[in-house]
Design a protein around this motif. Structure first.
Motif, PDB file in Angstrom:
ATOM      1  N   LYS A   1       0.809  -1.220   0.000  1.00 16.33           N
ATOM      2  CA  LYS A   1       0.000   0.000   0.000  1.00 16.33           C
ATOM      3  C   LYS A   1       0.846   1.276   0.000  1.00 16.33           C
ATOM      4  CE  LYS A   1      -3.946   2.133   2.340  1.00 16.33           C
ATOM      5  NZ  LYS A   1      -4.913   2.024   3.454  1.00 16.33           N
ATOM      6  N   TYR A   2       1.937   1.281   0.793  1.00 21.00           N
ATOM      7  CA  TYR A   2       2.723   2.513   0.905  1.00 21.00           C
ATOM      8  C   TYR A   2       3.526   2.818  -0.375  1.00 21.00           C
ATOM      9  CZ  TYR A   2       6.808  -0.475   1.926  1.00 21.00           C
ATOM     10  OH  TYR A   2       7.816  -1.410   1.870  1.00 21.00           O
ATOM     11  N   LYS A   3       3.631   1.838  -1.274  1.00 19.68           N
ATOM     12  CA  LYS A   3       4.367   2.047  -2.526  1.00 19.68           C
ATOM     13  C   LYS A   3       3.469   2.525  -3.675  1.00 19.68           C
ATOM     14  CE  LYS A   3       7.642  -1.675  -1.435  1.00 19.68           C
ATOM     15  NZ  LYS A   3       8.189  -2.983  -1.879  1.00 19.68           N
ATOM     16  N   ILE A   4       2.162   2.451  -3.474  1.00 19.46           N
ATOM     17  CA  ILE A   4       1.219   2.824  -4.545  1.00 19.46           C
ATOM     18  C   ILE A   4       1.261   4.339  -4.757  1.00 19.46           C
ATOM     19  CG2 ILE A   4      -1.207   2.844  -5.244  1.00 19.46           C
ATOM     20  CD1 ILE A   4      -1.571   0.375  -3.413  1.00 19.46           C
ATOM     21  N   PRO A   5       1.400   4.800  -6.005  1.00 24.07           N
ATOM     22  CA  PRO A   5       1.422   6.252  -6.243  1.00 24.07           C
ATOM     23  C   PRO A   5       0.175   6.940  -5.701  1.00 24.07           C
ATOM     24  CG  PRO A   5       2.078   5.065  -8.216  1.00 24.07           C
ATOM     25  CD  PRO A   5       1.579   4.030  -7.250  1.00 24.07           C
ATOM     26  N   ALA A   6       0.376   7.997  -4.939  1.00 21.59           N
ATOM     27  CA  ALA A   6      -0.745   8.797  -4.451  1.00 21.59           C
ATOM     28  C   ALA A   6      -1.335   9.626  -5.581  1.00 21.59           C
ATOM     29  CB  ALA A   6      -0.273   9.713  -3.321  1.00 21.59           C
TER      30      ALA A   6
END
Length: 512
Positions: free
Chosen positions: A480-485
């Motif tokens: 989740k923390y690697k997914i582009p915002a």
């Protein structure tokens, strides 16, 4: 031994062999050797002496080859400069590099007219005539101008060559300056010769090879891999003035090119062009990729389309540049920059300089005869980059049990999301695997809650593709923390003249 002496040897051993082909004209090693010696003799007559600095500001052409080898033969230090640099960018290098003469082309005379008054140390502009328009001869710089062609023809073949020491500075390469002002990496005659020879031998260059020089010659990748290395082993350089897929395919077909070297963006363009135009790349025995990490999806697609192996390697200006290549005697590993080339050591270390276990991320450091002597006039920066005989590259990497290295990312490009490390390349690889994404670059942007968040810039082949669709795709493959915002769509990603994607420009775009 140095590359200029090696050229003389090859010309003696095989004088009639074609050294290079440019605009359908073959030039033999004997002819090149003669032009180089005469040009060096003319420079001497103009008052240039061993140790003087001379800039080389030309496109891919015989002028670059003769200018480089001629200046080196006289013991001058050559500073290759990107001809499309702005007046400010070029002025900085010419001043900082203490340049006394400039070898250039008539196309760029106007640029020097704008900066000459701020460059009092420059004695001559040696101008190669490339067009029928002679108006440049009425330039305000006419009293400083000399004709390149005249110098290469009028000099003497009886040159009293100076003694060149292995540790004399042969070339100063100014790094792109992604942070702060560009730094001049000082490469010695030993650096240039050793890396050209080791690359030529490692990649099995022979006198039968015809290496396509489509990368800019002022860039160290082309300088070593596509120019010095083939000349080292008696091969032929096929000079492409400016990269385009059409020009590369045409040159390859007409002259039966055997080796192509490029950056990943070039491979992307070649592949896209070939989907619309049937192309013959069958004479190519080897493709070499460097300059940036090649997306695995692109590598597989290119190899399948052209039935050719792409050997990815690694290098940097400070190492002349090559330190790694995928070996040719066994299957290459997709995503890997390969193993250490002969006479060069690579290892991955932690913050204390201690080697880390296989599979762990650390900084890649390099040692060998190819590593620079330091940065010009920058002793402090030199001592940071060069420690205990090792060059600290600033690239984060891993090494597997078989000695293959994998670049994770630039140390400074790493994104810290809520305390977690995110390497842009990992996110880019996922997006490249989407059938509709043709180009992608990922950067970190400030985030009030997480410190940084991931932002992706993509180029797609279907305007109906949405940000939500690509975000869902990333969620299937990334934590989740690697997914582009944020995912922003662009017509084209900003690149430098070698085709390397400029993350710096994307960061500046976000700030605006």
């Amino acid at each position: 031994m140095n590359i200029s002496e090696r050229l003389t040897q090859t010309a003696t051993e095989n004088p009639s062999k074609a050294a290079y082909i440019f605009q359908d004209q073959e030039t033999s090693y004997q002819e090149l050797e003669g032009a180089v010696t005469k040009f060096a003799s003319s420079l001497k007559d103009l008052g240039y002496e061993k140790g003087d600095h001379i800039a080389l500001v030309t496109g891919n052409s015989p002028y670059f080859v003769i200018g480089l080898y001629g200046a080196l033969r006289l013991g001058l230090t050559v500073i290759p400069v990107n001809p499309i640099y702005t007046v400010d960018e070029m002025s900085y290098i010419l001043k900082n590099g203490d340049v006394k003469g400039v070898i250039t082309m008539d196309l760029f005379v106007g640029k020097f007219e704008h900066m000459d008054k701020n460059l009092p140390d420059i004695r001559h502009y040696i101008v190669a005539e490339t067009s029928q328009d002679m108006s440049w001869q009425q330039s305000s710089l006419s009293d400083k101008m000399k004709s390149f062609t005249m110098l290469a023809q009028a000099g003497s073949l009886e040159l009293d060559r100076p003694t060149l020491d292995d540790e004399d500075t042969a070339v100063i390469l100014y790094t792109s300056g992604t942070t702060g002002a560009p730094k001049g990496a000082m490469l010695t005659h030993k650096n240039l010769y050793s890396n050209a020879k080791d690359v030529a031998d490692y990649l099995k260059y022979s006198s039968d090879d015809r290496v396509i020089a489509a990368l800019p010659m002022f860039h160290v990748f082309c300088l070593t891999v596509s120019l010095n290395a083939p000349l080292m082993n008696g091969g032929t350089v096929l000079i492409v003035p400016k990269f385009s897929p059409e020009a590369v395919f045409a040159m390859t077909k007409q002259w039966q090119g055997t080796v192509f070297a490029g950056v990943p963006t070039m491979y992307n363009y070649l592949l896209q062009y070939a989907t619309e135009h049937v192309q013959d790349f069958s004479s190519i025995r080897l493709c070499i990729s460097g300059g940036a990490s090649m997306p695995v999806a692109l590598l597989h697609s290119f190899e399948k389309a052209f039935n050719v192996i792409v050997s990815e390697g690694y290098g940097l200006s400070e190492a002349s540049p090559v330190t790694c290549f995928n070996p040719l005697d066994r299957p290459r590993k997709p995503g890997s920059i390969g193993t250490s080339i002969w006479n060069v050591e690579n290892k991955v270390v932690d913050e204390l300089g201690e080697e880390v276990p296989a599979g762990e991320v650390g900084e890649l450091i390099v040692r060998g005869p190819n590593v620079m002597k330091g940065y010009y006039k920058l002793p402090e920066e030199s001592s940071v980059a060069l420690r205990d005989g090792w060059l600290y590259t600033g690239d984060m990497a891993t090494m597997d049990e078989e000695g293959y290295f994998f670049i994770v990312d630039r140390k400074k490009d790493m994104i810290l999301v809520g305390g977690y490390n995110v390497y842009p390349r990992e996110v880019e690889e996922v997006l490249y695997n989407n059938d509709h994404v043709t180009e992608v670059a990922v950067i970190g942007v400030p985030d009030p809650n997480l410190g940084e968040s991931v932002q992706a810039f993509v180029v797609v082949d279907d305007s109906r593709i949405t940000e939500e669709e690509l975000t869902r795709y990333c969620a299937e493959h990334l934590a989740k923390y690697k997914i582009p915002a944020t995912i922003e769509f662009l017509e084209e990603l900003p690149k430098n003249t070698t085709g390397k994607i400029l993350r710096k420009n994307l960061r500046e775009q976000v700030k605006q």
